[in-house]
Design a protein around this motif. Sequence first.
Motif, PDB file in Angstrom:
ATOM      1  N   PHE A 165       0.852  -1.178   0.000  1.00  0.00           N
ATOM      2  CA  PHE A 165       0.000   0.000   0.000  1.00  0.00           C
ATOM      3  C   PHE A 165       0.897   1.240   0.000  1.00  0.00           C
ATOM      4  N   HIS A 166       0.502   2.234  -0.765  1.00  0.00           N
ATOM      5  CA  HIS A 166       1.325   3.430  -0.918  1.00  0.00           C
ATOM      6  C   HIS A 166       1.265   4.286   0.348  1.00  0.00           C
ATOM      7  N   PRO A 167       2.411   4.772   0.825  1.00  0.00           N
ATOM      8  CA  PRO A 167       2.390   5.582   2.055  1.00  0.00           C
ATOM      9  C   PRO A 167       1.629   6.889   1.918  1.00  0.00           C
ATOM     10  N   LEU A 168       1.431   7.357   0.707  1.00  0.00           N
ATOM     11  CA  LEU A 168       0.653   8.585   0.543  1.00  0.00           C
ATOM     12  C   LEU A 168      -0.757   8.427   1.089  1.00  0.00           C
ATOM     13  N   ALA A 169      -1.323   7.229   0.953  1.00  0.00           N
ATOM     14  CA  ALA A 169      -2.680   7.004   1.443  1.00  0.00           C
ATOM     15  C   ALA A 169      -2.777   7.158   2.957  1.00  0.00           C
ATOM     16  N   ASP A 170      -1.662   6.951   3.654  1.00  0.00           N
ATOM     17  CA  ASP A 170      -1.671   7.032   5.115  1.00  0.00           C
ATOM     18  C   ASP A 170      -1.752   8.461   5.637  1.00  0.00           C
ATOM     19  N   VAL A 171      -1.509   9.460   4.785  1.00  0.00           N
ATOM     20  CA  VAL A 171      -1.524  10.840   5.267  1.00  0.00           C
ATOM     21  C   VAL A 171      -2.865  11.518   5.005  1.00  0.00           C
ATOM     22  N   VAL A 180      -4.959  16.325   3.416  1.00  0.00           N
ATOM     23  CA  VAL A 180      -3.796  15.858   4.163  1.00  0.00           C
ATOM     24  C   VAL A 180      -4.097  16.009   5.651  1.00  0.00           C
ATOM     25  N   ALA A 181      -4.110  14.883   6.349  1.00  0.00           N
ATOM     26  CA  ALA A 181      -4.471  14.888   7.765  1.00  0.00           C
ATOM     27  C   ALA A 181      -3.344  14.413   8.660  1.00  0.00           C
ATOM     28  N   HIS A 182      -2.314  13.788   8.095  1.00  0.00           N
ATOM     29  CA  HIS A 182      -1.223  13.227   8.890  1.00  0.00           C
ATOM     30  C   HIS A 182       0.116  13.563   8.248  1.00  0.00           C
ATOM     31  N   ASP A 183       1.162  13.454   9.055  1.00  0.00           N
ATOM     32  CA  ASP A 183       2.517  13.798   8.629  1.00  0.00           C
ATOM     33  C   ASP A 183       3.128  12.655   7.820  1.00  0.00           C
ATOM     34  N   TYR A 184       3.491  12.919   6.579  1.00  0.00           N
ATOM     35  CA  TYR A 184       4.090  11.892   5.721  1.00  0.00           C
ATOM     36  C   TYR A 184       5.417  11.399   6.288  1.00  0.00           C
ATOM     37  N   PHE A 185       6.135  12.256   6.973  1.00  0.00           N
ATOM     38  CA  PHE A 185       7.467  11.915   7.463  1.00  0.00           C
ATOM     39  C   PHE A 185       7.476  11.504   8.939  1.00  0.00           C
ATOM     40  N   ARG A 186       6.344  11.120   9.440  1.00  0.00           N
ATOM     41  CA  ARG A 186       6.251  10.660  10.831  1.00  0.00           C
ATOM     42  C   ARG A 186       7.202   9.484  11.062  1.00  0.00           C
ATOM     43  N   GLU A 232      15.079  -2.636 -10.209  1.00  0.00           N
ATOM     44  CA  GLU A 232      14.736  -2.831 -11.618  1.00  0.00           C
ATOM     45  C   GLU A 232      13.555  -1.952 -12.024  1.00  0.00           C
ATOM     46  N   PHE A 233      12.580  -1.827 -11.128  1.00  0.00           N
ATOM     47  CA  PHE A 233      11.471  -0.916 -11.376  1.00  0.00           C
ATOM     48  C   PHE A 233      10.803  -0.554 -10.064  1.00  0.00           C
ATOM     49  N   LEU A 234      10.136   0.580 -10.097  1.00  0.00           N
ATOM     50  CA  LEU A 234       9.252   1.026  -9.023  1.00  0.00           C
ATOM     51  C   LEU A 234       7.985   1.525  -9.700  1.00  0.00           C
ATOM     52  N   HIS A 235       6.905   0.782  -9.548  1.00  0.00           N
ATOM     53  CA  HIS A 235       5.640   1.133 -10.177  1.00  0.00           C
ATOM     54  C   HIS A 235       4.656   1.635  -9.127  1.00  0.00           C
ATOM     55  N   GLU A 236       3.904   2.670  -9.474  1.00  0.00           N
ATOM     56  CA  GLU A 236       2.838   3.172  -8.618  1.00  0.00           C
ATOM     57  C   GLU A 236       1.497   2.883  -9.291  1.00  0.00           C
ATOM     58  N   HIS A 237       0.516   2.485  -8.474  1.00  0.00           N
ATOM     59  CA  HIS A 237      -0.770   2.028  -9.004  1.00  0.00           C
ATOM     60  C   HIS A 237      -1.908   2.885  -8.448  1.00  0.00           C
ATOM     61  N   ASP A 238      -2.927   3.117  -9.270  1.00  0.00           N
ATOM     62  CA  ASP A 238      -4.039   3.984  -8.862  1.00  0.00           C
ATOM     63  C   ASP A 238      -5.157   3.230  -8.164  1.00  0.00           C
ATOM     64  N   MET A 239      -4.913   1.958  -7.814  1.00  0.00           N
ATOM     65  CA  MET A 239      -5.973   1.145  -7.204  1.00  0.00           C
ATOM     66  C   MET A 239      -5.467   0.538  -5.902  1.00  0.00           C
ATOM     67  N   THR A 240      -6.436   0.009  -5.122  1.00  0.00           N
ATOM     68  CA  THR A 240      -6.092  -0.696  -3.899  1.00  0.00           C
ATOM     69  C   THR A 240      -7.033  -1.897  -3.749  1.00  0.00           C
ATOM     70  N   LEU A 241      -6.825  -2.672  -2.693  1.00  0.00           N
ATOM     71  CA  LEU A 241      -7.519  -3.948  -2.570  1.00  0.00           C
ATOM     72  C   LEU A 241      -8.789  -3.886  -1.735  1.00  0.00           C
ATOM     73  N   PHE A 242      -8.974  -2.797  -0.998  1.00  0.00           N
ATOM     74  CA  PHE A 242     -10.172  -2.694  -0.165  1.00  0.00           C
ATOM     75  C   PHE A 242     -10.601  -1.225  -0.117  1.00  0.00           C
ATOM     76  N   GLN A 243     -11.728  -0.961   0.503  1.00  0.00           N
ATOM     77  CA  GLN A 243     -12.277   0.399   0.496  1.00  0.00           C
ATOM     78  C   GLN A 243     -11.584   1.240   1.567  1.00  0.00           C
ATOM     79  N   ARG A 244     -10.369   1.620   1.250  1.00  0.00           N
ATOM     80  CA  ARG A 244      -9.536   2.397   2.179  1.00  0.00           C
ATOM     81  C   ARG A 244     -10.196   3.716   2.554  1.00  0.00           C
ATOM     82  N   PHE A 245     -10.865   4.346   1.598  1.00  0.00           N
ATOM     83  CA  PHE A 245     -11.626   5.575   1.831  1.00  0.00           C
ATOM     84  C   PHE A 245     -13.069   5.344   1.397  1.00  0.00           C
TER      85      PHE A 245
END
Length: 277
Positions: A165-171, A180-186, A232-245
């Motif tokens: 899961f992408h850490p951006l979703a945690d903020v 933005v509700a939380h500190d990305y660099f916590r 070799e690669f770092l891919h970012e995806h626009d989807m997730t596996l559950f209803q995070r929001f």
Amino acid sequence: MREQTGPDGWREANRARWDERVALHTASDYYDQDEFRRTRDAIRDFEAAEVGDVTGRSLLHLQCHFGQDTLSWAYRGAARVVGLDFSEPAIETARDLAAEFGYGPERAAFVAADVYDAAEAVPDAAYDIVYTGIGAVNWLPDLVGWAETVASLVAPGGFLYLAEFHPLADVLDDRTGSQVAHDYFRTEAWDEEAPGSYTDFEARTVHNRSVEWQHSLGDVVSAVVGAGLRVEFLHEHDMTLFQRFGVLRRGEDGYYRFPDDRPRIPLMYSLKASKPA
């Protein structure tokens, strides 16, 4: 094992939480054990495409929970899979499932141990593929120690594959995912009491303390590279596996995304890092 720092009793609290949730998860629609017994494959399509053909290869799955993904790689042709998790009930469940599928320990072995002890706990010195499942690194206080352990277990010419899961979703705020509700660099741990589980938020549970850590994407990549692996690669995806929001919508492919009228952000990422032959 190098001592991992955190709030008092964090490891014991997390283990008790996961031990209790094994039965909850195996009975859930989220994991759908009956369907898994029919298909024997729970790997997401993007993971299968990025990992590639595993036929004849050895694979180590760190933080494997009760082994669905581990056994899926065996079904997909891996010559030998090993799953490791710190929860004894999870490992016992995985062993029972492997036996049910007719896999002996030479084909599918499961080990109960802390991930930081993996190099000493697993049966082989190195593996063609080290795989770590989704929702794993947030339980680790020390990414550098984790990456060093992983790198030591990747065979020359092999690779680490990480999907998370992408850490951006945690903020972002939990309801709308728009502010933005939380500190990305916590750096301090999230030490909380949270009943239920992602498979059933309303479930009545006893061991509800969870201690987790937020890791930036930069910290993950830097730890992996610092351990001697080549990204070799770092891919970012626009989807997730559950209803995070609450505003996320489930598509026909089973993934959750923001509505079409919302700007997209990364909700998951995947990384492949290899060891020179």
